[in-house]
Design an enzyme around this catalytic site. Structure first.
Site, PDB file in Angstrom:
ATOM      1  CB  ILE A 131      -0.984   0.033   1.205  1.00 35.38           C
ATOM      2  CG1 ILE A 131      -0.309  -0.285   2.533  1.00 35.38           C
ATOM      3  CG2 ILE A 131      -2.130  -0.940   0.969  1.00 35.38           C
ATOM      4  CD1 ILE A 131       0.391   0.817   3.164  1.00 35.38           C
ATOM      5  N   GLY A 132       2.178   1.068  -0.276  1.00 33.84           N
ATOM      6  CA  GLY A 132       3.059   2.230  -0.433  1.00 33.84           C
ATOM      7  C   GLY A 132       3.766   2.654   0.839  1.00 33.84           C
ATOM      8  CE  LYS A 133       4.337  -1.581   5.569  1.00 35.27           C
ATOM      9  NZ  LYS A 133       5.537  -2.189   5.219  1.00 35.27           N
ATOM     10  CB  THR A 134       8.808   1.044   0.629  1.00 33.13           C
ATOM     11  OG1 THR A 134       8.752  -0.201   1.325  1.00 33.13           O
ATOM     12  CG2 THR A 134      10.257   1.380   0.337  1.00 33.13           C
ATOM     13  CE  LYS A 152      10.743  -3.590   3.441  1.00 33.55           C
ATOM     14  NZ  LYS A 152       9.421  -3.006   3.340  1.00 33.55           N
ATOM     15  CG  ASP A 188      10.348  -2.345  -0.647  1.00 34.79           C
ATOM     16  OD1 ASP A 188      10.072  -1.885  -1.770  1.00 34.79           O
ATOM     17  OD2 ASP A 188       9.560  -3.029   0.026  1.00 34.79           O
ATOM     18  N   GLY A 199       4.968  -5.509   6.084  1.00 34.50           N
ATOM     19  CA  GLY A 199       3.550  -5.826   5.886  1.00 34.50           C
ATOM     20  C   GLY A 199       2.668  -4.908   6.714  1.00 34.50           C
ATOM     21  CG  ASN A 232       0.258   6.072  -0.821  1.00 34.49           C
ATOM     22  OD1 ASN A 232       0.416   7.036  -1.562  1.00 34.49           O
ATOM     23  ND2 ASN A 232       0.831   4.904  -1.035  1.00 34.49           N
ATOM     24  CG  HIS A 233      -5.644   8.676  -2.829  1.00 35.94           C
ATOM     25  ND1 HIS A 233      -6.982   8.353  -2.801  1.00 35.94           N
ATOM     26  CD2 HIS A 233      -5.485   9.672  -1.916  1.00 35.94           C
ATOM     27  CE1 HIS A 233      -7.619   9.138  -1.945  1.00 35.94           C
ATOM     28  NE2 HIS A 233      -6.728   9.948  -1.391  1.00 35.94           N
TER      29      HIS A 233
END
Ligand code: GAR
Length: 495
Positions: A26-29, A50, A67, A131, A216-217
């Site tokens: 979902i764009g965490k990185t 990370k 990442d 995750g 975050n879209h």
């Protein structure tokens, strides 16, 4: 609601925050990299970490994680891939499954040490989880399955056994062990409200502060996006750090204009731009010093357990957090290799050669006087190969502990590994116990279980037991010092 489920540092281990997400992919990185870039633009020496990355690809003959590379390049500091991503697993799947496929055991202490080493290179760290918020980091072990779930544990017993010793260590515990405030990245798509609310509840249930969230879209077709955003803003109870539109190339630079710098700096109590300064997050270093408490470690040989304790004391900041100092390492042998190891670490050493005394009582008396000079709260026998007199044991009653390479009460004495193999044991291990007048019979404080493998000889088995000792003994020493009395034993399974 799940209570804060184990003893955790009272202050963030270092200045920084922990980024988690409502899900994987979902764009965490992407957001972590953008936050790192944004703070770097304020003149901060910021690094992104990370701790666990799953999924490697071979690029020009090198196995790399995308990442990790994105986070490394977002930082203004010169850091290496292995510092940003201390544990990189090859298979792109849940970490405990990827680790199992590679025969890797995710060791909390090593991972936490690696994170702290990288964080020490920066003034501020952005630590990205893996995750969603509660991702298991190793397979549940038998002891964990029998133990009550964290939600059912009583607060006082929670202090006894850190989650990784119960086999329940997950990505949320990683944030707890670092005591970092949390930022939640919400992947804006259908179902995100439920995921976001549950994540926020879980973060708070672990005793952590949700300092902000980022929308975050990830789905350009999302229906009612504004309404969803407004609902989240009302429900999450934390400031929104930004609303990032769907971008075909989600790189840090196009994202930073969508992040709300003022909200971020306010949430982490930092000065506004124009004053590029690291935020005054209270850390162990700025907290008032606890009163000093000495320990003395006795060795006879290689001193690897002493080294494990000293290393843990340093990386886990025992002095700063608990006032615990290794006041001296004492050996009965001048040629004990561990003495040099101790000196290399800057520890004070003493030698009381037992060969220079006619009787055991005279040696013990000289040893007692030497130890007493350091006024220790705990005397730690770490491979100290002398039988001690009753007078000595009684003098240090309640503050003398030992590690023994077997699961006491089985196999007291010597040659424990060969005896365990000869007896057909499927499991052996190590025991930390209080020292009593009868050899290897004092109250058991902690145990580590190690399987005996079909092709084991005494040497191979001893090596694996020693590795388990290195994890067990520092934990047991700390627990003995900081816990209230009459605790039950800790178990660490080492499969
Ligand atoms: C360790 O395996 C410890 O359990 C054992 O000696 C070794 C010392 O190693 N102790 C005993 O057998 C005590 N009865 P180290 O010097 O490398 O820590």
């Amino acid at each position: 609601m799940i209570p804060a489920n184990h003893s955790r540092p009272a202050f963030p281990t270092f200045p920084g925050f922990f980024v988690t997400g409502t899900d994987t992919e979902i764009g965490k990185t992407t957001i972590s990299a953008a936050l790192t870039r944004l703070l770097g633009q304020q003149g901060w020496r910021v690094v992104a970490i990370k701790p666990i990355a799953a999924g490697l690809e071979c690029v020009e003959g090198q196995w790399v994680n995308d990442d990790v590379q994105r986070l490394r390049t977002a930082s203004p500091l010169d850091v290496q891939d292995h510092e940003v991503g201390p544990l990189q697993l090859r298979h792109p799947c849940a970490p405990h499954i990827a680790a199992k496929l590679e025969g890797v055991v995710i060791d909390p202490q090593s991972l936490l040490s690696a994170i702290k080493r990288t964080a020490a290179k920066a003034d501020f760290s952005v630590v990205e989880g893996v995750g969603g918020f509660c991702v298991p980091l190793h397979e549940p072990i038998a002891a964990a399955l029998k133990a009550p779930h964290p939600s059912e544990q009583k607060a006082d017993s929670d202090l006894e056994t850190p989650p990784h010793l119960r086999g329940r260590w997950d990505s949320a515990d990683l944030a707890v062990d670092l005591a970092l405030p949390v930022v939640l990245v919400v992947g804006m798509r259908l179902g995100c409200i439920n995921h976001a609310v549950l994540s926020a509840e879980a973060i708070r249930a672990r005793g952590l502060k949700l300092v902000g969230w980022v929308a975050n879209h990830v789905n350009p077709q999302m229906g009612h996006a504004d309404d969803n955003f407004a609902t989240l803003n009302q429900l999450l109870g934390a400031p929104c750090w930004g609303r990032v539109p769907f971008l075909s190339e989600p790189l840090p630079d196009p994202i930073t204009p969508h992040l709300n710098l003022a909200a971020i700096l306010k949430a982490i109590s930092a000065p506004l731009p124009g004053l590029p300064q690291v935020p005054q997050v209270p850390t162990a270093a700025t907290a008032p010093s606890p009163p000093p408490r000495n320990i003395v470690i006795l060795i006879s040989g290689s001193g690897s357990n002493m080294q494990a304790i000293a290393e843990t004391a340093q990386t886990a900041q025992w002095a700063e957090r608990h006032g615990i100092h290794i006041a001296a390492v004492i050996s009965n042998r001048a040629d004990a290799a561990g003495l040099q190891t101790a000196r290399n670490r800057g520890l004070h050493t003493e030698v009381i050669p037992h060969t220079q005394f006619e009787t055991r009582a005279e040696f013990d008396s000289a040893l007692r006087d030497c130890i007493d000079r350091f006024a220790p709260e705990l005397v730690v026998l770490a491979g100290f190969m002398r039988v001690l007199t009753a007078a000595f044991v009684q003098h240090f009653a309640g503050r003398l502990i030992n590690i023994h390479p077997a699961l006491l009460p089985a196999f007291p004495g010597l040659n424990t590994h060969q005896r365990a193999i000869d007896a057909g044991c499927q499991f052996t291990g190590a025991t930390v116990h209080e020292v009593s007048v009868e050899v290897d019979q004092g109250r058991i404080l902690a145990q580590a279980v190690v399987p005996v493998l079909p092709d084991d000889d005494a040497g191979r088995l001893a090596h694996r037991v020693l590795m388990a000792e290195h994890r067990l003994y520092p934990q047991a020493v700390l627990q003995k010092l900081i816990q209230p009395k009459n605790r039950s034993q800790t178990q660490l399974s080492q499969r």
